[in-house]
Design a protein around this motif. Structure first.
Motif, short mmCIF file in Angstrom:
data_model
loop_
_atom_site.label_atom_id
_atom_site.label_comp_id
_atom_site.label_asym_id
_atom_site.label_seq_id
_atom_site.Cartn_x
_atom_site.Cartn_y
_atom_site.Cartn_z
N HIS A 175 36.41 36.50 23.24
CA HIS A 175 35.22 36.14 24.13
C HIS A 175 35.38 36.24 25.62
N PRO A 176 34.80 36.98 26.24
CA PRO A 176 34.83 37.09 28.01
C PRO A 176 34.92 35.71 28.49
N THR A 177 36.08 35.31 29.08
CA THR A 177 35.94 33.79 29.51
C THR A 177 36.48 33.83 30.86
N THR A 178 35.49 32.88 31.38
CA THR A 178 36.03 32.81 33.12
C THR A 178 36.50 31.41 33.25
N LEU A 228 29.68 35.11 26.09
CA LEU A 228 30.32 34.73 27.71
C LEU A 228 30.71 33.28 27.94
N VAL A 229 31.81 32.88 28.07
CA VAL A 229 32.05 31.39 28.15
C VAL A 229 32.85 31.30 29.51
N THR A 230 32.60 30.04 30.05
CA THR A 230 33.15 29.68 31.11
C THR A 230 33.64 28.19 30.86
N VAL A 231 34.94 28.12 31.37
CA VAL A 231 35.72 26.73 30.94
C VAL A 231 35.93 26.27 32.31
N LEU A 232 35.45 24.91 32.68
CA LEU A 232 35.60 24.15 33.90
C LEU A 232 36.78 23.35 33.71
N GLY A 233 38.06 23.23 34.22
CA GLY A 233 38.97 22.47 34.17
C GLY A 233 40.06 22.73 33.29
N LEU A 234 41.17 22.98 33.84
CA LEU A 234 42.39 23.51 33.05
C LEU A 234 43.58 22.75 32.88
N ILE A 271 30.24 29.25 36.82
CA ILE A 271 29.01 29.07 35.67
C ILE A 271 28.20 30.10 35.71
N GLU A 272 28.05 31.01 36.73
CA GLU A 272 26.98 32.05 37.04
C GLU A 272 27.48 33.20 36.12
N LYS A 273 28.88 33.34 35.63
CA LYS A 273 29.12 34.32 34.75
C LYS A 273 28.83 34.28 33.27
N SER A 274 28.52 32.87 32.88
CA SER A 274 28.44 32.89 31.61
C SER A 274 27.27 32.01 31.11
N GLU A 275 27.13 32.17 29.94
CA GLU A 275 25.76 31.61 29.17
C GLU A 275 26.16 30.40 28.49
N LEU A 276 27.67 30.07 28.25
CA LEU A 276 28.18 28.96 27.63
C LEU A 276 29.20 28.35 28.67
N SER A 305 22.77 26.81 39.51
CA SER A 305 23.04 27.91 38.67
C SER A 305 23.20 27.42 37.11
N LEU A 306 22.71 26.35 36.92
CA LEU A 306 22.62 25.88 35.45
C LEU A 306 21.47 26.61 34.71
N ALA A 307 20.52 26.83 35.06
CA ALA A 307 19.09 26.99 34.62
C ALA A 307 19.45 28.06 33.38
N GLY A 308 18.96 27.85 32.28
CA GLY A 308 19.19 28.95 31.22
C GLY A 308 20.56 29.00 30.59
#
Length: 295
Positions: free
Chosen positions: A33-36, A11-17, A63-68, A89-92
């Motif tokens: 990869h499920p991407t947010t 599960l990946v989140t990308v901040l900045g497009l 951030i809460e939707k992904s592990e990476l 939201s960052l822990a883990g």
């Protein structure tokens, strides 16, 4: 955090497009990869959403939707502006920062992210957005090695990854070093085409032999690197004195043609310094010792 993805996906989140962020998110999506995604201008997520990406209303929600969590924005100030409100939201999770900055900024951000209970990786991307996910792209990472090993299958979708060390600022130091070499090449190119232009030679006409010669000259760099690492500079070929004479001629010609010598004159000072210290017969690579402050 419970993952709903299969073991083969992350599960990946990308901040900045921006251009890079768009390419990163696209590469993750293309491999399942499920991407947010999140961007300050929300409309930039529309194309990715049409391809199956989820969107987050805020950085924290994304951030809460992904592990990476992969961050690719303009500068470190922007990274902090995004992450500070999302601290809870960052822990883990693992934060991979692909934003260009300074080693000091990387150290500070890594310490803060770690304090929030997250793992931190700093990355230097060597690619244009169009080559993300191809063999032309590679990335140097530093920081949490365990996190890198865990997420390497996903990260390698960006480009071939190399872990350069656990100190989080190392990738930034590598990046600054590599880009310094690149800009030095550009400086030489600008000098070359400006000099050619003084006699009406088109830039393209100068560039053809220049590229051929630079390609051949680059083959000397690994040998120079070995000399520098050993601190042994004996040579029977490209001595400092030979290069000093050659560079003096180049600078004299540059002046005769009415151009500034600002780009190359500092290099002659290194050669002069080494020759004055008794190293005229040493390898050209010994000029680095003047930059280091040693003789």
């Amino acid at each position: 955090m419970t993952s709903t993805a299969s073991p083969a996906t992350t599960l990946v989140t990308v901040l900045g497009l921006g251009n890079l962020g768009q390419a990163l998110a696209g590469a993750f999506l293309a491999q399942g990869h499920p991407t947010t995604v999140w961007n300050r201008s929300a409309h930039k997520a529309d194309g990715l959403a049409a391809r199956g990406a989820s969107t987050g209303a805020t950085p924290a929600a994304a951030i809460e939707k992904s592990e990476l969590v992969v961050v690719a924005v303009l500068d470190y100030d922007t990274v902090r502006d995004l992450l500070l409100p999302a601290a809870g939201s960052l822990a883990g999770r693992t934060v991979v920062n692909l934003t260009t900055g300074t080693p000091g900024a990387a150290r500070d951000l890594a310490a803060w992210v770690t304090d929030q209970g997250a793992a931190y990786l700093d990355g230097a991307v060597y690619a244009v957005p169009q080559t993300i996910g191809t063999s032309a792209s590679f990335v140097l990472y530093s920081g949490d090695e365990a996190a890198y090993r865990t997420h390497r299958p996903a990260l390698d979708l960006i480009g071939e990854g190399t872990f350069v060390g656990s100190a989080p600022d190392l990738s930034s130091v590598y990046d600054t070093a590599v880009l310094s070499g690149m800009y030095g090449m550009f400086a030489g190119f600008f000098q070359a085409v400006a000099l050619g232009a003084t006699e009406g030679i088109p830039a393209a006409a100068v560039t053809a032999p220049l590229v051929r010669w630079l390609t051949a000259a680059a083959e000397a760099l690994p040998s120079f690197a070995e000399e520098i690492d050993r601190g042994e500079y004996a040579t029977t070929t490209s001595t400092l004195e030979i290069n000093r004479v050659g560079l003096r001629n180049i600078l004299a010609t540059t002046q005769e043609q009415g151009l500034s010598t600002d780009l190359l004159a500092p290099l002659l000072r290194l050669f002069d310094d080494q020759v004055a210290s008794g190293h005229a017969s040493a390898s050209l690579s010994r000029a680095v010792e003047s930059l280091r402050g040693s003789r």
